[in-house]
Scaffold this motif. Structure first.
Motif, PDB file in Angstrom:
ATOM      1  N   ILE A   1      54.806  45.225  20.978  1.00  8.13           N
ATOM      2  CA  ILE A   1      54.880  45.267  19.467  1.00  8.13           C
ATOM      3  C   ILE A   1      55.498  46.866  19.017  1.00  8.13           C
ATOM      4  O   ILE A   1      56.272  47.119  18.380  1.00  8.13           O
ATOM      5  CB  ILE A   1      53.837  45.024  18.648  1.00  8.13           C
ATOM      6  N   ASN A   2      54.630  47.661  19.673  1.00  5.33           N
ATOM      7  CA  ASN A   2      54.751  49.239  19.358  1.00  5.33           C
ATOM      8  C   ASN A   2      56.077  49.618  19.744  1.00  5.33           C
ATOM      9  O   ASN A   2      56.744  50.232  19.128  1.00  5.33           O
ATOM     10  CB  ASN A   2      53.618  49.851  19.918  1.00  5.33           C
ATOM     11  N   THR A   3      56.551  49.014  21.079  1.00  2.68           N
ATOM     12  CA  THR A   3      58.000  49.255  21.466  1.00  2.68           C
ATOM     13  C   THR A   3      58.755  48.846  20.589  1.00  2.68           C
ATOM     14  O   THR A   3      59.983  49.706  20.145  1.00  2.68           O
ATOM     15  CB  THR A   3      57.872  48.650  22.997  1.00  2.68           C
ATOM     16  N   ILE A   4      58.734  47.545  19.917  1.00  2.00           N
ATOM     17  CA  ILE A   4      59.924  47.007  19.209  1.00  2.00           C
ATOM     18  C   ILE A   4      59.746  47.921  17.963  1.00  2.00           C
ATOM     19  O   ILE A   4      60.603  48.378  17.227  1.00  2.00           O
ATOM     20  CB  ILE A   4      59.351  45.887  18.815  1.00  2.00           C
ATOM     21  N   LEU A   5      58.600  48.338  17.387  1.00  2.00           N
ATOM     22  CA  LEU A   5      58.394  48.659  16.106  1.00  2.00           C
ATOM     23  C   LEU A   5      58.832  50.119  15.973  1.00  2.00           C
ATOM     24  O   LEU A   5      59.536  50.318  15.191  1.00  2.00           O
ATOM     25  CB  LEU A   5      56.823  48.846  15.656  1.00  2.00           C
ATOM     26  N   ASN A   6      58.860  50.741  17.092  1.00  2.00           N
ATOM     27  CA  ASN A   6      59.254  52.342  17.337  1.00  2.00           C
ATOM     28  C   ASN A   6      60.655  52.175  17.305  1.00  2.00           C
ATOM     29  O   ASN A   6      61.637  53.260  16.861  1.00  2.00           O
ATOM     30  CB  ASN A   6      58.707  52.996  18.299  1.00  2.00           C
ATOM     31  N   LYS A   7      61.249  51.084  17.897  1.00  2.00           N
ATOM     32  CA  LYS A   7      62.914  50.963  17.786  1.00  2.00           C
ATOM     33  C   LYS A   7      63.430  50.711  16.586  1.00  2.00           C
ATOM     34  O   LYS A   7      64.716  51.076  16.329  1.00  2.00           O
ATOM     35  CB  LYS A   7      63.200  50.054  18.973  1.00  2.00           C
TER      36      LYS A   7
ATOM     37  N   ILE B   1      51.956  45.006  14.061  1.00  2.00           N
ATOM     38  CA  ILE B   1      52.476  43.511  13.581  1.00  2.00           C
ATOM     39  C   ILE B   1      52.358  43.524  12.129  1.00  2.00           C
ATOM     40  O   ILE B   1      53.629  43.353  11.702  1.00  2.00           O
ATOM     41  CB  ILE B   1      51.480  42.418  14.077  1.00  2.00           C
ATOM     42  N   TYR B   2      51.494  44.033  11.330  1.00  2.00           N
ATOM     43  CA  TYR B   2      51.446  44.310  10.114  1.00  2.00           C
ATOM     44  C   TYR B   2      52.755  44.932   9.739  1.00  2.00           C
ATOM     45  O   TYR B   2      53.738  44.673   8.794  1.00  2.00           O
ATOM     46  CB  TYR B   2      50.278  44.748   9.359  1.00  2.00           C
ATOM     47  N   ALA B   3      52.890  46.278  10.091  1.00  2.00           N
ATOM     48  CA  ALA B   3      54.010  47.075   9.846  1.00  2.00           C
ATOM     49  C   ALA B   3      55.318  46.485  10.265  1.00  2.00           C
ATOM     50  O   ALA B   3      56.393  46.521   9.440  1.00  2.00           O
ATOM     51  CB  ALA B   3      53.787  48.342  10.707  1.00  2.00           C
ATOM     52  N   LEU B   4      55.232  45.770  11.339  1.00  2.00           N
ATOM     53  CA  LEU B   4      56.679  45.481  12.011  1.00  2.00           C
ATOM     54  C   LEU B   4      57.120  44.214  11.188  1.00  2.00           C
ATOM     55  O   LEU B   4      58.240  43.950  10.707  1.00  2.00           O
ATOM     56  CB  LEU B   4      56.560  44.902  13.450  1.00  2.00           C
ATOM     57  N   SER B   5      56.221  43.464  10.862  1.00  2.00           N
ATOM     58  CA  SER B   5      56.649  42.269   9.769  1.00  2.00           C
ATOM     59  C   SER B   5      57.593  42.919   8.451  1.00  2.00           C
ATOM     60  O   SER B   5      58.393  42.244   8.145  1.00  2.00           O
ATOM     61  CB  SER B   5      55.197  41.595   9.176  1.00  2.00           C
ATOM     62  N   ARG B   6      56.815  43.945   7.820  1.00  3.68           N
ATOM     63  CA  ARG B   6      57.687  44.369   6.951  1.00  3.68           C
ATOM     64  C   ARG B   6      58.707  45.217   7.365  1.00  3.68           C
ATOM     65  O   ARG B   6      59.750  45.350   6.423  1.00  3.68           O
ATOM     66  CB  ARG B   6      56.555  45.587   6.056  1.00  3.68           C
ATOM     67  N   VAL B   7      58.935  45.969   8.350  1.00  7.80           N
ATOM     68  CA  VAL B   7      60.067  46.651   8.719  1.00  7.80           C
ATOM     69  C   VAL B   7      61.163  45.380   8.823  1.00  7.80           C
ATOM     70  O   VAL B   7      62.315  45.895   8.553  1.00  7.80           O
ATOM     71  CB  VAL B   7      59.990  47.338  10.045  1.00  7.80           C
ATOM     72  N   LEU B   8      61.048  44.473   9.538  1.00  4.39           N
ATOM     73  CA  LEU B   8      61.939  43.212   9.634  1.00  4.39           C
ATOM     74  C   LEU B   8      62.341  42.620   8.435  1.00  4.39           C
ATOM     75  O   LEU B   8      63.307  42.633   8.293  1.00  4.39           O
ATOM     76  CB  LEU B   8      61.212  42.239  10.616  1.00  4.39           C
TER      77      LEU B   8
ATOM     78  N   LEU C   1      52.224  35.562  12.083  1.00  2.00           N
ATOM     79  CA  LEU C   1      51.081  36.229  12.922  1.00  2.00           C
ATOM     80  C   LEU C   1      50.417  37.352  11.848  1.00  2.00           C
ATOM     81  O   LEU C   1      49.085  37.402  11.878  1.00  2.00           O
ATOM     82  CB  LEU C   1      51.730  36.890  14.083  1.00  2.00           C
ATOM     83  N   SER C   2      51.290  37.977  11.294  1.00  2.00           N
ATOM     84  CA  SER C   2      50.587  39.103  10.478  1.00  2.00           C
ATOM     85  C   SER C   2      49.754  38.605   9.247  1.00  2.00           C
ATOM     86  O   SER C   2      48.479  39.139   9.357  1.00  2.00           O
ATOM     87  CB  SER C   2      51.734  40.002   9.695  1.00  2.00           C
ATOM     88  N   ARG C   3      50.171  37.688   8.747  1.00  2.00           N
ATOM     89  CA  ARG C   3      49.300  36.977   7.884  1.00  2.00           C
ATOM     90  C   ARG C   3      48.100  36.197   8.540  1.00  2.00           C
ATOM     91  O   ARG C   3      46.910  36.320   7.998  1.00  2.00           O
ATOM     92  CB  ARG C   3      50.189  36.286   6.825  1.00  2.00           C
ATOM     93  N   VAL C   4      48.181  35.574   9.601  1.00  2.00           N
ATOM     94  CA  VAL C   4      47.138  34.903  10.389  1.00  2.00           C
ATOM     95  C   VAL C   4      46.205  36.037  10.710  1.00  2.00           C
ATOM     96  O   VAL C   4      44.920  35.672  10.588  1.00  2.00           O
ATOM     97  CB  VAL C   4      47.434  34.427  11.595  1.00  2.00           C
ATOM     98  N   LEU C   5      46.412  37.025  11.136  1.00  2.00           N
ATOM     99  CA  LEU C   5      45.747  38.111  11.661  1.00  2.00           C
ATOM    100  C   LEU C   5      44.678  38.772  10.292  1.00  2.00           C
ATOM    101  O   LEU C   5      43.491  39.014  10.403  1.00  2.00           O
ATOM    102  CB  LEU C   5      46.366  39.318  12.262  1.00  2.00           C
ATOM    103  N   THR C   6      45.515  38.876   9.349  1.00  2.00           N
ATOM    104  CA  THR C   6      45.091  39.484   8.263  1.00  2.00           C
ATOM    105  C   THR C   6      43.818  38.205   7.618  1.00  2.00           C
ATOM    106  O   THR C   6      42.829  38.744   7.091  1.00  2.00           O
ATOM    107  CB  THR C   6      46.050  39.670   6.905  1.00  2.00           C
TER     108      THR C   6
END
Lengths: 141, 141
Positions: free
Chosen positions: B132-138, A14-21, B17-22
């Motif tokens: 999320i991993n699916t989207i990240l990899n794409k 999620i952290y990575a995707l956020s930056r990728v987006l 979400l990335s910031r909330v999780l952090t």
DNA sequence: TAAAATTAAATTGCATACAATTTAATTTCT
DNA sequence: AGAAATTAAATTGTATGCAATTTAATTTTA
């Protein structure tokens, strides 16, 4: 399972995707001279016309420490107006200038350009948004 | 549909979400004196023992501009060692010190503590990670 | 009503992120 | 071999994020 392995982390993607987006947004937002967080602020103002710093913060989950300098930047670009409330001097009301309002026209092509840049189908994006929103609402307290 | 509305954005919930999780990680990571990005670096080192700055960057999607100061901080905490490769002076090899290696024991409770802090079921987290991993990899190209 | 508590922004300090450039080392090419 | 190209880190500069504190204004309370 080793929970201290990157591949078993839920937070990292999620952290990575956020930056990728955000990186995908960059060249598109460069066209309107906005950063991604600035674009988010403009978006909530296009929708609500006038908001206090606190209200913007509630919508974007950002505090005044982040917003104050960001809003000053948008104001220096003449896109927004910051003015103290007459009835409560603690509150700063943020609204759009004509330039900021006009910018919405130019920005109208951004969502489609972004979608193309991503190369995901509408269904994939909708499904992602729905599932992330579910988690976000559960976790943001 | 107005695509310039926050609620119709797919990117914003991920960014939020990335910031909330952090933020959820913060009190847990305070115990081991690590920030979230520092924790990620330690995690890849616990797994791979020794990596170049470039290799760490490839795993975490971060560049040297971000990593160099972060690694210097970890080195100043005596958790890692930075040394130029003998065979190729351009490369900086990063490895764990004894302190850094020991820290893995203390960190072993972090994933469970984090999961509790979130209040999500294992299924929800697994499903989130997968999608999320699916989207990240794409999208990460 | 005057002190105490609360609230909204702003400020300060620290830690990322990342683009762009620089530096130094190694490879490739002619 | 020697110049040109490439590569890996580091550096520089800009822009977030956020904790903690401060400041000023408003509300609550004794």
């Amino acid at each position: 399972m080793d929970y201290l392995k990157l591949e078993n982390q839920a937070c990292f993607p999620i952290y990575a995707l956020s930056r990728v987006l955000t990186a995908h947004y960059k060249p598109i937002l460069d066209e309107v001279e906005l950063t991604y967080p600035q674009y988010l602020v403009m978006m909530v103002l296009w929708e609500h016309k006038q908001l206090s710093v606190k209200e913007i913060g509630e919508k974007l989950l950002l505090d005044s420490g982040t917003l104050t300098p960001l809003l000053k930047k948008l104001a220096s670009k003449k896109m927004i107006l910051r003015e103290r409330s007459k009835t409560d001097e603690r509150i700063v009301k943020v609204s759009l200038t004509d330039i900021g309002l006009q910018l919405k026209n130019k920005a109208s092509s951004i969502p489609e350009a972004f979608k193309c840049s991503l190369g995901l189908t509408t269904e994939e994006i909708t499904s992602l948004r729905t599932s992330i929103n579910t988690i976000l609402n559960k976790t943001k307290k």
